[in-house]
Design a protein around this motif. Structure first.
Motif, mmCIF file in Angstrom:
data_model
loop_
_atom_site.group_PDB
_atom_site.id
_atom_site.type_symbol
_atom_site.label_atom_id
_atom_site.label_comp_id
_atom_site.label_asym_id
_atom_site.label_seq_id
_atom_site.Cartn_x
_atom_site.Cartn_y
_atom_site.Cartn_z
ATOM 1 N N GLU A 1 42.206 44.748 42.302
ATOM 2 C CA GLU A 1 42.179 45.722 43.394
ATOM 3 C C GLU A 1 41.181 45.317 44.480
ATOM 4 O O GLU A 1 41.366 45.619 45.656
ATOM 5 C CB GLU A 1 41.813 47.103 42.864
ATOM 6 N N THR B 1 47.012 52.139 40.113
ATOM 7 C CA THR B 1 46.033 51.373 40.882
ATOM 8 C C THR B 1 46.014 51.888 42.314
ATOM 9 O O THR B 1 46.799 52.754 42.705
ATOM 10 C CB THR B 1 46.387 49.875 40.887
ATOM 11 N N GLU B 2 45.125 51.299 43.115
ATOM 12 C CA GLU B 2 45.070 51.640 44.537
ATOM 13 C C GLU B 2 46.384 51.246 45.210
ATOM 14 O O GLU B 2 46.998 50.232 44.849
ATOM 15 C CB GLU B 2 43.913 50.907 45.201
ATOM 16 N N PHE C 1 47.139 47.622 46.251
ATOM 17 C CA PHE C 1 47.348 46.637 45.189
ATOM 18 C C PHE C 1 48.731 46.791 44.571
ATOM 19 O O PHE C 1 49.431 45.794 44.356
ATOM 20 C CB PHE C 1 46.271 46.773 44.113
ATOM 21 N N ARG D 1 42.178 44.311 36.126
ATOM 22 C CA ARG D 1 42.885 45.120 37.122
ATOM 23 C C ARG D 1 41.963 45.557 38.253
ATOM 24 O O ARG D 1 42.325 45.499 39.431
ATOM 25 C CB ARG D 1 43.520 46.350 36.457
ATOM 26 N N SER D 2 40.751 46.030 37.906
ATOM 27 C CA SER D 2 39.820 46.471 38.948
ATOM 28 C C SER D 2 39.402 45.303 39.839
ATOM 29 O O SER D 2 39.195 45.467 41.049
ATOM 30 C CB SER D 2 38.589 47.139 38.327
#
Length: 351
Positions: free
Chosen positions: A254, A296-297, A300, A250-251
């Motif tokens: 992003e 998330t951000e 994203f 996930r990171s």
């Protein structure tokens, strides 16, 4: 004071409590008779489910007492309690006789979770699974006063793929309590997987269902290993733990990493195909997406939702009236949805 004033004072004086039980923690909220939440933050304690049912029930009772202290609400004002837990469980809150991911000890198999908590608290307890509770919350937040006349479908991407179907403001449970198990609907794989990519098998044993693509388990077992087999020099290939590597995807997404974006685009396609089925089966007013992609951000999660919409085939008439949105307040959505279910159970009796 007139009769109407007495009724209003009586209604304003009672509350319901929502309890969300998870694999590591419980959290709770309080909802008053007017539909106003009395707490705007997480109120949580360890769930202690790994210590067995007796300890877990006491942990929930402790969470119940904690949220009442935090809000300054007397116990006598509580009319009902809403409870949600992970599944699989019956509509009445009896854990599956085959156990579950969060309830693996034999003492949990066939355990009447709802009934045990009701006996411990000596209050009516209304049960939903965690996906249904979050779906109910998203529905109420989105539609507000119109919630009772609207319908929605929610897909919540977590360790598995949870969700719920809401019709006329009510959770659709089904005869055995297993309606809304959206993760186990089979979807077409053609055009979703790469040519030659193996069809993933879900933990339920079925090949090519939604959860086999759109879940953290799918990333760990299928999507990430496949991508790394084609990109062995990627940074994620250096991480020995498959669980840790999957959680890091996930990171990377992003940050715009191409490998991670390919994984999440496949997940978005899977959800779009799920919503296409829903469009032809229930034709809901709204489609909600929740889970890790919500946490998330903004750039994203907006990209991900746009990909879901792009891959949801709706008829022209449906596209004009349907809406897509993210499940809000995900950490609190279960407890809040459970509170809404408890409130409905009280008001339906005419109190």
């Amino acid at each position: 004071m007139g009769a109407k004033d007495t009724i209003m004072q009586s209604r304003d004086s009672w509350v319901v409590v929502g309890l969300d039980n998870g694999g590591s923690s419980n959290n709770a909220t309080v909802l008053d008779a007017s539909g106003r939440f009395l707490v705007d933050e997480l109120v949580e304690l360890p769930s202690r489910v790994d210590e067995g049912p007796d300890v877990a029930i006491e942990a929930l009772a402790d969470t119940f007492e904690l949220v009442l202290r935090r809000t300054g609400v007397a116990r006598e004002r509580v009319r009902a309690v809403g409870l949600d837990t992970p599944g699989p469980a019956s509509a009445d809150g009896v854990i599956s006789s085959k156990g579950a991911t969060n309830f693996s000890q034999p003492a949990w198999w066939g355990f009447d979770f709802r009934g045990a908590l009701e006996a411990r608290l000596e209050l009516p307890v209304v049960y939903n699974n965690d996906g249904n509770a979050a779906a109910l919350y998203a529905h109420h937040v989105h539609f507000g006063n119109e919630a009772g006349s609207r319908s929605s479908v929610s897909a919540i991407v977590g360790t598995g793929l949870g969700g719920g179907v809401i019709e006329a403001g009510q959770v659709v449970r089904g005869a055995a309590g297993m309606a809304g198990e959206l993760g186990h609907l089979p979807i077409p794989m053609e055009g979703l997987l790469d040519p030659g990519q193996p069809v993933p098998v879900c933990g339920c044993g079925q090949a090519g269902d939604v959860e086999s693509i759109a879940s953290l388990t799918a990333i760990r077992n299928h999507l990430l290993p496949y991508e790394l087999s084609r990109n062995p020099d990627h940074e994620l290939a250096e991480i020995e733990s498959p669980v840790q590597a999957a959680r890091l995807v996930r990171s990377y997404g992003e940050k715009g990493d191409p490998l991670a974006l390919r994984i999440f685009e496949k997940q978005a396609k899977a959800l779009g195909r799920l919503f296409h089925i829903a469009a032809n089966f229930t034709d809901p007013d709204a489609y909600f997406v929740g889970g890790g992609v919500v946490q998330t951000e903004p750039h994203f999660r907006e990209w991900f939702l746009a990909k879901v919409i792009e891959n949801t085939r709706l008829r022209e008439e449906q596209a004009k009236v349907a809406t897509f949105a993210l499940v809000p307040d995900l950490d609190m959505a279960g407890a809040r949805g459970s509170a809404f279910a408890a409130l409905a159970s009280v008001t339906d009796t005419g109190d």
